[in-house]
Write a protein that holds these residues in place. Structure first.
Motif, mmCIF file in Angstrom:
data_model
loop_
_atom_site.group_PDB
_atom_site.id
_atom_site.type_symbol
_atom_site.label_atom_id
_atom_site.label_comp_id
_atom_site.label_asym_id
_atom_site.label_seq_id
_atom_site.Cartn_x
_atom_site.Cartn_y
_atom_site.Cartn_z
ATOM 1 N N GLY A 62 0.837 -1.191 0.000
ATOM 2 C CA GLY A 62 0.000 0.000 0.000
ATOM 3 C C GLY A 62 0.869 1.236 0.000
ATOM 4 N N PRO A 63 0.243 2.418 0.047
ATOM 5 C CA PRO A 63 1.007 3.670 0.029
ATOM 6 C C PRO A 63 2.006 3.760 1.178
ATOM 7 C CG PRO A 63 -1.321 4.085 -0.339
ATOM 8 C CD PRO A 63 -1.211 2.649 0.061
ATOM 9 N N ASN A 67 10.789 3.340 4.212
ATOM 10 C CA ASN A 67 11.335 4.544 4.841
ATOM 11 C C ASN A 67 10.262 5.319 5.593
ATOM 12 O OD1 ASN A 67 13.978 4.124 3.986
ATOM 13 N ND2 ASN A 67 13.686 5.254 2.076
ATOM 14 N N PHE A 68 9.030 5.264 5.099
ATOM 15 C CA PHE A 68 7.920 5.932 5.778
ATOM 16 C C PHE A 68 7.671 5.281 7.144
ATOM 17 C CE2 PHE A 68 3.179 6.489 6.251
ATOM 18 C CZ PHE A 68 3.239 7.827 6.593
ATOM 19 N N GLU A 71 10.375 6.327 9.462
ATOM 20 C CA GLU A 71 10.152 7.717 9.879
ATOM 21 C C GLU A 71 9.132 7.774 11.018
ATOM 22 O OE1 GLU A 71 7.824 11.573 8.064
ATOM 23 O OE2 GLU A 71 8.984 10.347 6.671
ATOM 24 N N LEU A 72 8.072 7.006 10.906
ATOM 25 C CA LEU A 72 7.053 6.984 11.952
ATOM 26 C C LEU A 72 7.617 6.483 13.271
ATOM 27 C CD1 LEU A 72 4.058 5.473 9.911
ATOM 28 C CD2 LEU A 72 4.270 7.844 10.692
ATOM 29 N N LEU A 73 8.521 5.512 13.190
ATOM 30 C CA LEU A 73 9.078 4.891 14.390
ATOM 31 C C LEU A 73 10.288 5.629 14.957
ATOM 32 C CD1 LEU A 73 8.785 1.157 13.323
ATOM 33 C CD2 LEU A 73 7.735 2.166 15.368
ATOM 34 N N ASN A 74 10.807 6.564 14.223
ATOM 35 C CA ASN A 74 12.029 7.254 14.636
ATOM 36 C C ASN A 74 11.957 7.870 16.039
ATOM 37 O OD1 ASN A 74 14.753 8.307 13.969
ATOM 38 N ND2 ASN A 74 13.723 10.300 14.067
ATOM 39 N N PRO A 75 10.821 8.467 16.449
ATOM 40 C CA PRO A 75 10.778 9.078 17.787
ATOM 41 C C PRO A 75 10.928 8.094 18.939
ATOM 42 C CG PRO A 75 9.002 9.918 16.394
ATOM 43 C CD PRO A 75 9.597 8.752 15.679
ATOM 44 N N VAL A 76 10.787 6.804 18.680
ATOM 45 C CA VAL A 76 10.864 5.812 19.754
ATOM 46 C C VAL A 76 12.282 5.690 20.302
ATOM 47 C CG1 VAL A 76 10.517 3.372 20.334
ATOM 48 C CG2 VAL A 76 8.919 4.528 18.796
ATOM 49 N N ILE A 234 -2.479 13.462 7.982
ATOM 50 C CA ILE A 234 -1.470 13.253 6.932
ATOM 51 C C ILE A 234 -2.144 12.895 5.604
ATOM 52 C CG2 ILE A 234 0.342 12.583 8.556
ATOM 53 C CD1 ILE A 234 -0.187 9.636 7.721
ATOM 54 N N THR A 235 -3.394 13.324 5.460
ATOM 55 C CA THR A 235 -4.162 12.971 4.261
ATOM 56 C C THR A 235 -3.477 13.439 2.983
ATOM 57 O OG1 THR A 235 -6.200 13.146 5.557
ATOM 58 C CG2 THR A 235 -6.421 13.108 3.157
ATOM 59 N N ASP A 236 -3.027 14.676 2.957
ATOM 60 C CA ASP A 236 -2.402 15.217 1.742
ATOM 61 C C ASP A 236 -1.164 14.418 1.367
ATOM 62 O OD1 ASP A 236 -4.336 17.140 1.491
ATOM 63 O OD2 ASP A 236 -3.151 18.733 2.421
ATOM 64 N N ARG A 237 -0.369 14.081 2.364
ATOM 65 C CA ARG A 237 0.842 13.303 2.076
ATOM 66 C C ARG A 237 0.474 11.910 1.579
ATOM 67 N NH1 ARG A 237 5.931 11.871 6.120
ATOM 68 N NH2 ARG A 237 7.207 10.874 4.519
ATOM 69 N N TYR A 238 -0.529 11.315 2.178
ATOM 70 C CA TYR A 238 -0.953 9.980 1.777
ATOM 71 C C TYR A 238 -1.484 9.997 0.341
ATOM 72 C CZ TYR A 238 -2.372 5.211 3.065
ATOM 73 O OH TYR A 238 -2.475 3.846 3.163
ATOM 74 N N ARG A 239 -2.269 11.030 0.019
ATOM 75 C CA ARG A 239 -2.785 11.173 -1.345
ATOM 76 C C ARG A 239 -1.634 11.337 -2.335
ATOM 77 N NH1 ARG A 239 -5.449 15.308 -0.557
ATOM 78 N NH2 ARG A 239 -7.606 14.604 -0.335
ATOM 79 N N ASP A 240 -0.624 12.105 -1.953
ATOM 80 C CA ASP A 240 0.549 12.288 -2.818
ATOM 81 C C ASP A 240 1.265 10.957 -3.070
ATOM 82 O OD1 ASP A 240 0.073 14.987 -3.012
ATOM 83 O OD2 ASP A 240 1.574 15.558 -1.516
ATOM 84 N N MET A 241 1.332 10.105 -2.062
ATOM 85 C CA MET A 241 1.980 8.808 -2.238
ATOM 86 C C MET A 241 1.201 7.937 -3.227
ATOM 87 S SD MET A 241 3.590 7.833 1.532
ATOM 88 C CE MET A 241 2.069 7.948 2.473
#
Length: 294
Positions: A62-63, A67-68, A71-76, A234-241
């Motif tokens: 999926g989208p 790396n995405f 990126e989501l997990l990086n703050p952990v 993050i809708t706009d980013r998801y749509r871009d993907m």
């Protein structure tokens, strides 16, 4: 080591140091969901998996690429001692990457048995079947070991779980003090609303989606004692993907780079995501990223 809790609610334990990961044991063979791989009409036959990878890239269904997820997990602040459970593992790419990068033991769980089987085969081919295995589970009937995990992670899966209140309760119980919950999900903009665009998309989804609103999600998490630090649209980013994937798919089609035996499956998968994108364009659905602490 057997890890059964109460019947139909297997306990997933945290991964101990210097041992093979302790994973969900197989559920009883009479449970229909676990028999899906042996029945016709699979949700994820090999042709669909390969078709999805033609659209989204290797090991992506999926989208958003690997790396995405990183990126989501990086703050952990992940290291080799971090205990993570991925509740939407798909074919296990996130768990394998975390193992390669950080030496982390990741409990990779996937609701669909065929995806889990394919994911485990991929881990085996990469000599990671012991260190980054992929197992199936039922998100409607599971328990995490109490206080066993530093982080629970999931990408776009909770919208398919009918009893989200129970799901969040199970997740929170499995987190250590100050443990983190990071997930993305599809939300409705109006609680209880089902538009024509949504019904068209629902026709492609099994089980039938039951997305919550932002307020329902945050209120339930806060009611479980979670500190919701981030609830970001993050809708706009998801749509871009999605758009970027369409561009790449068009180029492949022009070059004749998609195997002929996959063309029908690729078209079907593309139609599914086109129906979903219409929901985003109409504003009936949005995509959110959450980061919460216990």
């Amino acid at each position: 080591m057997g890890l059964f809790g109460r019947k139909k609610k297997p306990v997933v334990e945290a991964l101990p140091e210097e041992e093979e990961p302790l994973l969900l044991t197989d559920l009883a063979p009479d449970q229909p969901h676990m028999m899906m791989a042996e029945e016709p009409g699979k949700l994820w036959p090999i042709s669909r998996i390969e078709a999805a990878e033609q659209i989204w890239g290797e090991e992506n269904l999926g989208p958003g690429n690997l790396n995405f997820s990183m990126e989501l997990l990086n703050p952990v602040g992940i290291n080799s001692e971090t205990n993570i459970v991925d509740l939407a593992a798909r074919v296990g790419a996130t768990g394998r990457e975390l193992r390669r990068r950080n030496g982390t033991w990741v409990t990779s769980l996937e609701p669909d048995p065929d995806l889990a089987k394919d994911g485990q085969a991929r881990s085996t081919r990469q000599d990671l079947d012991k260190k980054s295995p992929v197992r199936t589970y039922d998100p409607n009937e599971f328990e995490l070991k109490e206080g066993g995990f530093d982080c629970v992670f999931a990408r776009e899966m909770f919208y398919l779980v009918p009893d989200k209140a129970r799901l969040y309760n199970s997740i929170v119980s499995g987190l250590k003090p100050r443990g983190q919950l990071i997930f993305t999900d599809f939300l409705v903009t109006r609680a209880g609303a089902v538009t024509a665009d949504m019904e068209a998309w629902y026709a492609y989804e099994t089980p039938r989606p039951t997305p919550w609103s932002l307020a329902q999600t945050t209120d339930t998490l806060q009611g479980e004692g979670m500190d919701v630090r981030i609830a970001a649209d993050i809708t706009d980013r998801y749509r871009d993907m999605i758009v970027q994937a369409w561009v790449g798919l068009s180029e492949k089609l022009e070059k004749g780079a998609i195997p002929r035996h996959l063309l029908k499956a690729v078209a079907s998968e593309a139609e599914r995501w086109a129906a979903f994108r219409r929901c985003l364009d109409a504003g009936s659905l949005v995509v959110y990223r959450f980061h919460a602490f216990r």
